[in-house]
Scaffold this active site. Structure first.
Site, mmCIF file in Angstrom:
data_model
loop_
_atom_site.group_PDB
_atom_site.id
_atom_site.type_symbol
_atom_site.label_atom_id
_atom_site.label_comp_id
_atom_site.label_asym_id
_atom_site.label_seq_id
_atom_site.Cartn_x
_atom_site.Cartn_y
_atom_site.Cartn_z
ATOM 1 C CB CYS A 78 -11.223 54.181 -30.251
ATOM 2 S SG CYS A 78 -11.871 55.357 -31.440
ATOM 3 C CG HIS A 170 -6.798 53.980 -32.118
ATOM 4 N ND1 HIS A 170 -7.393 52.743 -32.188
ATOM 5 C CD2 HIS A 170 -7.725 54.861 -32.532
ATOM 6 C CE1 HIS A 170 -8.624 52.866 -32.641
ATOM 7 N NE2 HIS A 170 -8.853 54.154 -32.856
ATOM 8 C CD GLU A 172 -4.972 50.570 -30.620
ATOM 9 O OE1 GLU A 172 -4.845 51.364 -29.660
ATOM 10 O OE2 GLU A 172 -5.930 50.601 -31.398
HETATM 11 N N1 GLN Z 1 -16.398 55.659 -34.560
HETATM 12 C C1 GLN Z 1 -16.282 54.361 -33.971
HETATM 13 C C2 GLN Z 1 -17.495 54.034 -33.114
HETATM 14 O O1 GLN Z 1 -18.315 54.859 -32.911
HETATM 15 C C3 GLN Z 1 -15.028 54.267 -33.113
HETATM 16 C C4 GLN Z 1 -13.822 54.414 -33.993
HETATM 17 C C5 GLN Z 1 -12.627 53.673 -33.517
HETATM 18 O O2 GLN Z 1 -12.692 52.789 -32.668
HETATM 19 N N2 GLN Z 1 -11.505 53.987 -34.108
HETATM 20 O O3 GLN Z 1 -17.607 52.946 -32.659
#
Ligand code: GLN
Length: 189
Positions: A78, A170, A172
């Site tokens: 992410c 995610h 994890e």
């Molecule tokens: N929206 C976040 C970003 O742009 C990422 C979201 C996340 O890691 N769950 O950094």
């Protein structure tokens, strides 16, 4: 073998739990010195702009770019995926820029801020993987050396480039160790 988990911000403890269940030791990385002796690095989810600022402030950005270029395996989830990307659409923010991908942040839109989906990921086995997306990015462009590992709604959300692995979701946050195992088995020398 010891895996570093970048612990400036975000869901680093969850990654450590997964690595422990995979039977490998991990350490939290907040300082330059802690990069010594790690076999790989995990960059967790969180907020990529904040993480980028902290990476700069903690003097970790430049050593990590160098280690990545020298072959350190890195797995970003992410926000971690965003930090790994060569191009981030929108305002400029600090990044490692190691992976030949272009990404769009918060790309699935507000109405679907967070959602879960079963994804087919042949590289990790036949059984679908329950992917948790939280204000997730997706990959809008992949370079030549980048292997697409899965898509959601036609968008690339999991990809690999040699020792670099990036997931928009995610892994994890599920009990399923297969994505972490894939990183440990396939991306480490
Ligand atoms: N929206 C976040 C970003 O742009 C990422 C979201 C996340 O890691 N769950 O950094």
């Amino acid at each position: 073998m010891k895996i570093g988990v970048l612990a400036l911000q975000g869901a680093f403890v969850e990654h450590q739990k997964m690595l422990q269940l995979c039977g490998v030791e991990s350490i939290q990385v907040r300082k330059r010195e802690q990069l010594k002796g790690i076999s790989a690095l995990v960059i967790p989810g969180g907020e990529s702009t904040t993480m980028g600022k902290l990476l700069t402030g903690y003097d970790l950005l430049e050593p990590l770019v160098r280690l990545g270029r020298e072959g350190l395996p890195i797995f970003g989830t992410c926000a971690g995926l965003i930090v790994l990307a060569r191009d981030i659409s929108g305002p400029v923010q600090p990044k490692l820029g190691l992976m030949d991908i272009a990404v769009k942040r918060n790309a699935f839109g507000r109405q679907v801020d967070s959602f879960e989906e079963d994804l087919a990921i042949p590289a990790i086995g036949e059984k679908p993987f329950r992917a948790v997306f939280i204000r997730a990015p997706y990959i809008i462009k992949t370079g030549n050396g980048v292997e697409v590992l899965t898509r959601y709604n036609g968008r690339v959300v999991f990809a690999r480039q040699g020792r670099f692995l990036a997931a928009a979701f995610h892994p994890e946050l599920t009990g399923d160790l297969r994505v972490h195992r894939y990183f440990l088995d396939q991306c480490l020398p």
